[in-house]
Scaffold this motif. Structure first.
Motif, mmCIF file in Angstrom:
data_model
loop_
_atom_site.group_PDB
_atom_site.id
_atom_site.type_symbol
_atom_site.label_atom_id
_atom_site.label_comp_id
_atom_site.label_asym_id
_atom_site.label_seq_id
_atom_site.Cartn_x
_atom_site.Cartn_y
_atom_site.Cartn_z
ATOM 1 N N ASP A 211 -6.732 0.693 -0.670
ATOM 2 C CA ASP A 211 -7.477 0.889 0.568
ATOM 3 C C ASP A 211 -6.582 1.634 1.554
ATOM 4 O OD1 ASP A 211 -9.308 0.771 2.639
ATOM 5 O OD2 ASP A 211 -8.803 -1.281 3.201
ATOM 6 N N GLY A 212 -7.061 2.752 2.096
ATOM 7 C CA GLY A 212 -6.275 3.500 3.066
ATOM 8 C C GLY A 212 -5.869 4.860 2.548
ATOM 9 N N ASP A 213 -5.382 5.684 3.461
ATOM 10 C CA ASP A 213 -4.910 7.033 3.145
ATOM 11 C C ASP A 213 -3.422 7.077 3.453
ATOM 12 O OD1 ASP A 213 -4.600 9.694 2.647
ATOM 13 O OD2 ASP A 213 -5.622 10.385 4.461
ATOM 14 N N PHE A 214 -2.593 7.166 2.428
ATOM 15 C CA PHE A 214 -1.147 7.119 2.628
ATOM 16 C C PHE A 214 -0.466 8.156 1.753
ATOM 17 C CE2 PHE A 214 -2.620 3.683 -0.170
ATOM 18 C CZ PHE A 214 -1.992 4.003 -1.359
ATOM 19 N N GLN A 215 0.782 8.435 2.127
ATOM 20 C CA GLN A 215 1.612 9.378 1.395
ATOM 21 C C GLN A 215 2.718 8.629 0.663
ATOM 22 O OE1 GLN A 215 0.734 12.636 1.315
ATOM 23 N NE2 GLN A 215 -0.989 11.994 2.611
ATOM 24 N N ALA A 216 3.338 9.287 -0.301
ATOM 25 C CA ALA A 216 4.503 8.700 -0.968
ATOM 26 C C ALA A 216 5.582 8.423 0.079
ATOM 27 C CB ALA A 216 5.027 9.648 -2.040
ATOM 28 N N ASP A 217 6.243 7.287 -0.071
ATOM 29 C CA ASP A 217 7.295 6.800 0.832
ATOM 30 C C ASP A 217 6.743 6.159 2.096
ATOM 31 O OD1 ASP A 217 9.383 7.602 -0.867
ATOM 32 O OD2 ASP A 217 9.374 9.623 -0.019
ATOM 33 N N ASP A 218 5.413 6.018 2.217
ATOM 34 C CA ASP A 218 4.840 5.227 3.308
ATOM 35 C C ASP A 218 4.952 3.749 2.976
ATOM 36 O OD1 ASP A 218 4.127 7.302 4.958
ATOM 37 O OD2 ASP A 218 2.011 7.334 4.370
ATOM 38 N N ALA A 219 4.861 2.921 4.003
ATOM 39 C CA ALA A 219 4.802 1.473 3.790
ATOM 40 C C ALA A 219 3.360 1.067 3.500
ATOM 41 C CB ALA A 219 5.297 0.738 5.022
ATOM 42 N N VAL A 220 3.192 0.107 2.607
ATOM 43 C CA VAL A 220 1.873 -0.429 2.282
ATOM 44 C C VAL A 220 1.945 -1.948 2.218
ATOM 45 C CG1 VAL A 220 1.084 1.611 1.006
ATOM 46 C CG2 VAL A 220 2.291 -0.224 -0.204
ATOM 47 N N THR A 221 0.785 -2.564 2.369
ATOM 48 C CA THR A 221 0.663 -4.009 2.222
ATOM 49 C C THR A 221 0.216 -4.328 0.803
ATOM 50 O OG1 THR A 221 0.073 -4.274 4.549
ATOM 51 C CG2 THR A 221 -0.552 -6.053 3.065
ATOM 52 N N LEU A 222 0.810 -5.333 0.190
ATOM 53 C CA LEU A 222 0.415 -5.786 -1.140
ATOM 54 C C LEU A 222 -0.415 -7.057 -0.998
ATOM 55 C CD1 LEU A 222 3.792 -5.327 -3.067
ATOM 56 C CD2 LEU A 222 2.002 -3.651 -2.613
ATOM 57 N N CYS A 223 -1.595 -7.082 -1.611
ATOM 58 C CA CYS A 223 -2.510 -8.221 -1.496
ATOM 59 C C CYS A 223 -2.927 -8.700 -2.877
ATOM 60 C CB CYS A 223 -3.769 -7.837 -0.709
ATOM 61 S SG CYS A 223 -3.459 -7.296 0.983
ATOM 62 N N ASP A 224 -3.212 -10.008 -2.983
ATOM 63 C CA ASP A 224 -3.771 -10.515 -4.225
ATOM 64 C C ASP A 224 -5.287 -10.342 -4.198
ATOM 65 O OD1 ASP A 224 -4.774 -12.545 -2.625
ATOM 66 O OD2 ASP A 224 -3.350 -14.054 -3.322
ATOM 67 N N LEU A 225 -5.967 -10.855 -5.211
ATOM 68 C CA LEU A 225 -7.415 -10.635 -5.330
ATOM 69 C C LEU A 225 -8.222 -11.347 -4.257
ATOM 70 C CD1 LEU A 225 -7.807 -10.784 -9.224
ATOM 71 C CD2 LEU A 225 -7.790 -8.764 -7.741
ATOM 72 N N SER A 226 -7.620 -12.328 -3.582
ATOM 73 C CA SER A 226 -8.309 -13.020 -2.497
ATOM 74 C C SER A 226 -8.010 -12.388 -1.138
ATOM 75 C CB SER A 226 -7.925 -14.506 -2.480
ATOM 76 O OG SER A 226 -6.539 -14.655 -2.193
ATOM 77 N N ASP A 227 -7.399 -11.216 -1.133
ATOM 78 C CA ASP A 227 -7.066 -10.461 0.077
ATOM 79 C C ASP A 227 -5.962 -11.149 0.888
ATOM 80 O OD1 ASP A 227 -7.310 -8.182 1.643
ATOM 81 O OD2 ASP A 227 -8.746 -9.110 3.019
ATOM 82 N N ARG A 228 -5.175 -11.989 0.222
ATOM 83 C CA ARG A 228 -4.030 -12.619 0.887
ATOM 84 C C ARG A 228 -2.831 -11.690 0.793
ATOM 85 N NH1 ARG A 228 0.367 -16.267 -0.744
ATOM 86 N NH2 ARG A 228 -0.222 -15.774 -2.878
#
Length: 373
Positions: free
Chosen positions: A305-322
């Motif tokens: 989900d989202g529009d990001f480039q390589a070396d950007d920060a991202v959030t990691l979520c499990d299947l329950s959106d935690r």
């Protein structure tokens, strides 16, 4: 002789008179005397000071805090100079040198700027100088603002690897409810873990000049304590209480430091970077990352989900959106969308020379405590 590093944040509501916005010189003088005494005892104090916009409004005869960004930036430019003049006069009377440091969110996002800021702070403290920090409101944009100096102070505390963060405000401590509205509100002296406060009702700033409130202080405490920094909410009207707290007196609300993130780089990833998207992991990848200390592979990615480039920060979520972690990603969102669920050996056939060994390498991945930052 002590050598602990202290970050002291004082808010606009403590620095200024609520009606006029004029500086409260008695509070400022007490704060300066306290920090100077601590410096002479071997402590390494850093001051994060609000008040530039409030002082600028008073200087320009404005009755309300400006809402337009350009006006706010202009008023901050007026107020910051006045504020530093007062600080310099007071500290100079005690022969204590100071330095001004103005930061933007971008200074924490860019790794080289972050490292440079760390080096500057360390050299100033080595030289016996008290750094005075504020957000650079004159050039900060809405998209890259800290939002409040509570957050800024927590990020500074993490950056300089502080032992203590003092959040000085217009109440003496945290309460179970707003004491101005609920006569049965109970004081809270110690917080072992921020999750214990999930059901707490807290109010926002009552001052017309400030931007924070108790909620921002709790959020700041989370950032600081997860960086291993003991955090205290205490009254800004009596800055000398800092010395009493350091001596062991039970004043204010203490937030216990948590297990410190192992490296400065991982603290930077966890708290300084701004996530640009979400990566959803299947159950196997969640276990491998959280319990096995593994890197994240494309095979374990369910969706993005989202529009990001390589070396950007991202959030990691499990299947329950935690939220389970944060990391620096090796793919942009377009390429990652093509390889979700794909085994590593098949990726070169899809992406060619853009293929990478991992989606997020474990060295660039930070696990979060129950999805909280």
């Amino acid at each position: 002789m002590d050598s602990q590093t202290l970050v002291v944040k004082i808010g606009t509501s403590s620095l200024t008179h609520p009606q006029s916005g004029d500086l409260s010189l008695s509070t400022l003088a007490s704060l300066v005397e306290t920090l100077t005494r601590l410096r002479r005892r071997g402590y390494r104090p850093v001051l994060v000071s609000s008040g530039a916009v409030g002082v600028g409004c008073a200087r320009l005869g404005l009755s309300d805090r400006p809402r337009r960004l350009a006006t706010k930036q202009a008023v901050a430019a007026v107020g910051q100079g006045r504020l530093m003049r007062v600080y310099d006069d007071l500290f100079t009377s005690l022969q204590q040198p100071i330095a001004q440091i103005l930061l933007t969110r971008q200074d924490f996002v860019r790794r080289n700027s972050y490292v440079n800021a760390y080096n500057t702070f360390q050299e100033l403290l080595r030289l016996g100088i008290v750094p005075i920090v504020n957000e650079n409101d004159t050039i900060a944009t809405d998209e890259l603002k800290f939002g409040d100096n509570d957050t800024l102070s927590a990020l500074v505390a993490s950056l300089v690897e502080a032992d203590w963060l003092f959040l000085l405000t217009d109440v003496d401590r945290l309460y179970s409810a707003d004491p101005n509205r609920d006569p049965n509100a109970k004081p809270i002296s110690r917080v072992g873990h921020l999750n214990d406060l999930d059901n707490l009702e807290v109010g926002n700033s009552r001052s017309g000049w400030g931007t924070g409130g108790m909620q921002t202080k709790i959020s700041a405490a989370r950032i600081a304590t997860e960086s291993g920094v003991r955090t205290v909410i205490a009254s800004g009207n009596v800055p000398a209480n800092i010395e009493k707290i350091l001596a062991g007196e039970e004043l204010g609300t203490h937030f216990e430091p948590q297990v410190k993130t192992e490296t400065a780089r991982k603290r930077w990833i966890a708290h300084s970077l701004i996530p640009h998207g979400k990566i959803y992991l299947d159950s196997g990848a969640t276990i491998a990352v959280c319990e096995g200390g593994k890197s994240l592979l494309a095979a374990g990615v369910v969706k993005i989900d989202g529009d990001f480039q390589a070396d950007d920060a991202v959030t990691l979520c499990d299947l329950s959106d935690r939220e389970i972690g944060r990391g620096v990603i090796n793919y942009n969102s377009r390429d990652l969308a093509k390889i979700c669920g794909v085994r590593s050996e098949q990726i070169p056939e899809i992406l060619g020379d853009r293929a990478r060994d991992t989606v997020v390498h474990r060295d660039n991945l930070v696990l979060l405590d129950r999805g909280q930052v």
